[in-house]
Design a protein around this motif. Structure first.
Motif, PDB file in Angstrom:
ATOM      1  N   MET A 123      -4.270  33.822 -36.901  1.00  0.00           N
ATOM      2  CA  MET A 123      -5.266  32.868 -36.418  1.00  0.00           C
ATOM      3  C   MET A 123      -6.685  33.325 -36.812  1.00  0.00           C
ATOM      4  SD  MET A 123      -6.414  31.975 -32.539  1.00  0.00           S
ATOM      5  CE  MET A 123      -7.165  33.583 -32.428  1.00  0.00           C
ATOM      6  N   LEU A 124      -6.968  34.615 -36.627  1.00  0.00           N
ATOM      7  CA  LEU A 124      -8.297  35.135 -36.959  1.00  0.00           C
ATOM      8  C   LEU A 124      -8.605  34.990 -38.445  1.00  0.00           C
ATOM      9  CD1 LEU A 124      -8.313  38.312 -34.707  1.00  0.00           C
ATOM     10  CD2 LEU A 124      -9.765  36.285 -34.446  1.00  0.00           C
ATOM     11  N   ARG A 125      -7.607  35.198 -39.287  1.00  0.00           N
ATOM     12  CA  ARG A 125      -7.804  35.030 -40.737  1.00  0.00           C
ATOM     13  C   ARG A 125      -8.135  33.585 -41.088  1.00  0.00           C
ATOM     14  NH1 ARG A 125      -2.314  38.140 -42.075  1.00  0.00           N
ATOM     15  NH2 ARG A 125      -2.922  40.119 -41.113  1.00  0.00           N
ATOM     16  N   ASP A 126      -7.522  32.663 -40.371  1.00  0.00           N
ATOM     17  CA  ASP A 126      -7.797  31.243 -40.614  1.00  0.00           C
ATOM     18  C   ASP A 126      -9.214  30.867 -40.170  1.00  0.00           C
ATOM     19  OD1 ASP A 126      -5.305  30.803 -41.697  1.00  0.00           O
ATOM     20  OD2 ASP A 126      -4.444  29.988 -39.842  1.00  0.00           O
ATOM     21  N   LEU A 127      -9.689  31.506 -39.111  1.00  0.00           N
ATOM     22  CA  LEU A 127     -10.994  31.159 -38.541  1.00  0.00           C
ATOM     23  C   LEU A 127     -12.186  31.851 -39.205  1.00  0.00           C
ATOM     24  CD1 LEU A 127     -10.127  31.226 -34.731  1.00  0.00           C
ATOM     25  CD2 LEU A 127     -10.567  29.212 -36.150  1.00  0.00           C
ATOM     26  N   HIS A 128     -11.963  33.051 -39.739  1.00  0.00           N
ATOM     27  CA  HIS A 128     -13.080  33.864 -40.235  1.00  0.00           C
ATOM     28  C   HIS A 128     -12.828  34.355 -41.658  1.00  0.00           C
ATOM     29  CE1 HIS A 128     -14.724  34.048 -36.177  1.00  0.00           C
ATOM     30  NE2 HIS A 128     -13.516  34.346 -35.750  1.00  0.00           N
ATOM     31  N   GLU A 129     -13.726  34.055 -42.528  1.00  0.00           N
ATOM     32  CA  GLU A 129     -13.636  34.514 -43.915  1.00  0.00           C
ATOM     33  C   GLU A 129     -13.701  36.040 -44.007  1.00  0.00           C
ATOM     34  OE1 GLU A 129     -16.359  34.101 -47.888  1.00  0.00           O
ATOM     35  OE2 GLU A 129     -16.166  32.330 -46.621  1.00  0.00           O
ATOM     36  N   GLU A 130     -14.356  36.693 -43.033  1.00  0.00           N
ATOM     37  CA  GLU A 130     -14.540  38.144 -43.045  1.00  0.00           C
ATOM     38  C   GLU A 130     -13.308  38.899 -42.569  1.00  0.00           C
ATOM     39  OE1 GLU A 130     -16.472  36.098 -41.125  1.00  0.00           O
ATOM     40  OE2 GLU A 130     -18.089  35.847 -42.551  1.00  0.00           O
ATOM     41  N   GLU A 151     -21.383  41.604 -34.163  1.00  0.00           N
ATOM     42  CA  GLU A 151     -21.055  42.952 -33.686  1.00  0.00           C
ATOM     43  C   GLU A 151     -20.117  42.909 -32.478  1.00  0.00           C
ATOM     44  OE1 GLU A 151     -23.469  46.646 -31.760  1.00  0.00           O
ATOM     45  OE2 GLU A 151     -24.281  45.801 -33.625  1.00  0.00           O
ATOM     46  N   GLU A 152     -20.352  42.004 -31.541  1.00  0.00           N
ATOM     47  CA  GLU A 152     -19.479  41.901 -30.363  1.00  0.00           C
ATOM     48  C   GLU A 152     -18.050  41.549 -30.758  1.00  0.00           C
ATOM     49  OE1 GLU A 152     -20.762  39.686 -26.940  1.00  0.00           O
ATOM     50  OE2 GLU A 152     -22.841  40.282 -27.288  1.00  0.00           O
ATOM     51  N   ASP A 153     -17.899  40.661 -31.733  1.00  0.00           N
ATOM     52  CA  ASP A 153     -16.555  40.285 -32.205  1.00  0.00           C
ATOM     53  C   ASP A 153     -15.870  41.469 -32.871  1.00  0.00           C
ATOM     54  OD1 ASP A 153     -16.723  37.615 -31.315  1.00  0.00           O
ATOM     55  OD2 ASP A 153     -17.805  37.037 -33.137  1.00  0.00           O
ATOM     56  N   ILE A 154     -16.601  42.214 -33.688  1.00  0.00           N
ATOM     57  CA  ILE A 154     -16.035  43.391 -34.353  1.00  0.00           C
ATOM     58  C   ILE A 154     -15.596  44.412 -33.313  1.00  0.00           C
ATOM     59  CG2 ILE A 154     -16.554  45.364 -35.845  1.00  0.00           C
ATOM     60  CD1 ILE A 154     -18.471  43.435 -37.398  1.00  0.00           C
ATOM     61  N   LEU A 155     -16.446  44.678 -32.339  1.00  0.00           N
ATOM     62  CA  LEU A 155     -16.109  45.667 -31.314  1.00  0.00           C
ATOM     63  C   LEU A 155     -14.931  45.223 -30.457  1.00  0.00           C
ATOM     64  CD1 LEU A 155     -19.681  46.851 -30.332  1.00  0.00           C
ATOM     65  CD2 LEU A 155     -18.026  47.978 -31.845  1.00  0.00           C
ATOM     66  N   ASP A 156     -14.781  43.933 -30.231  1.00  0.00           N
ATOM     67  CA  ASP A 156     -13.619  43.428 -29.509  1.00  0.00           C
ATOM     68  C   ASP A 156     -12.342  43.680 -30.313  1.00  0.00           C
ATOM     69  OD1 ASP A 156     -12.349  41.919 -27.293  1.00  0.00           O
ATOM     70  OD2 ASP A 156     -11.907  40.481 -28.898  1.00  0.00           O
ATOM     71  N   LEU A 157     -12.399  43.477 -31.621  1.00  0.00           N
ATOM     72  CA  LEU A 157     -11.236  43.744 -32.473  1.00  0.00           C
ATOM     73  C   LEU A 157     -10.892  45.233 -32.483  1.00  0.00           C
ATOM     74  CD1 LEU A 157     -12.140  41.373 -35.425  1.00  0.00           C
ATOM     75  CD2 LEU A 157     -10.290  41.063 -33.766  1.00  0.00           C
ATOM     76  N   ALA A 205     -20.630  37.919 -41.837  1.00  0.00           N
ATOM     77  CA  ALA A 205     -21.200  37.059 -40.804  1.00  0.00           C
ATOM     78  C   ALA A 205     -20.590  37.290 -39.422  1.00  0.00           C
ATOM     79  CB  ALA A 205     -21.022  35.592 -41.205  1.00  0.00           C
ATOM     80  N   LEU A 206     -19.514  38.052 -39.332  1.00  0.00           N
ATOM     81  CA  LEU A 206     -18.881  38.297 -38.043  1.00  0.00           C
ATOM     82  C   LEU A 206     -19.797  39.155 -37.176  1.00  0.00           C
ATOM     83  CD1 LEU A 206     -16.173  37.540 -36.755  1.00  0.00           C
ATOM     84  CD2 LEU A 206     -15.304  39.753 -37.461  1.00  0.00           C
TER      85      LEU A 206
END
Length: 118
Positions: A61-68, A91-97, A88-89
């Motif tokens: 799902m994440l791959r479909d939503l985010h090019e990064e 910092e909060e999203d990266i840290l959640d991952l 473009a992703l």
């Protein structure tokens, strides 16, 4: 977010340490308890990247939503994503991952120890 910033954020997790089993260009973040890897941080094609473990359905799902977010480079593509850190992703999203990857790979508590905790 750059490579060094992510390494520092990963080191804030309890028991986390950095390792360089391949060479100095790939930083592997591990759990102290079981030595499992939860992040592989490196540069590829001019971009800072991190390979992070993820539940298979969420990964797709994440791959479909985010090019990064792409299938894990040199990893099991069902369970690992490559995240481009300087895209473009947020910092909060990266840290959640990263947090999710840390949780998925952390040492398991044995049933014996679980029952002793009650």
């Amino acid at each position: 977010m750059n490579k060094q910033e992510l390494i520092e954020r990963c080191l804030a997790f309890p028991g986390a340490y950095e390792d360089y089993p391949f060479d100095e260009t790939w930083t592997v973040m591990r759990h102290g308890g079981n030595k499992k890897s939860f992040a592989f941080i490196y540069e590829r094609e001019g971009h800072a990247c991190a390979n992070l473990k993820c539940e298979p359905m969420r990964a797709a799902m994440l791959r479909d939503l985010h090019e990064e977010i792409r299938p894990g480079y040199h990893m099991n593509k069902e369970h690992w994503n490559t995240v481009i850190l300087d895209g473009a992703l947020g910092e909060e999203d990266i840290l959640d991952l990263v947090r999710r990857s840390f949780e998925l790979t952390r040492p398991k508590i044995s049933k014996k120890r679980q029952s002793a905790d009650f």
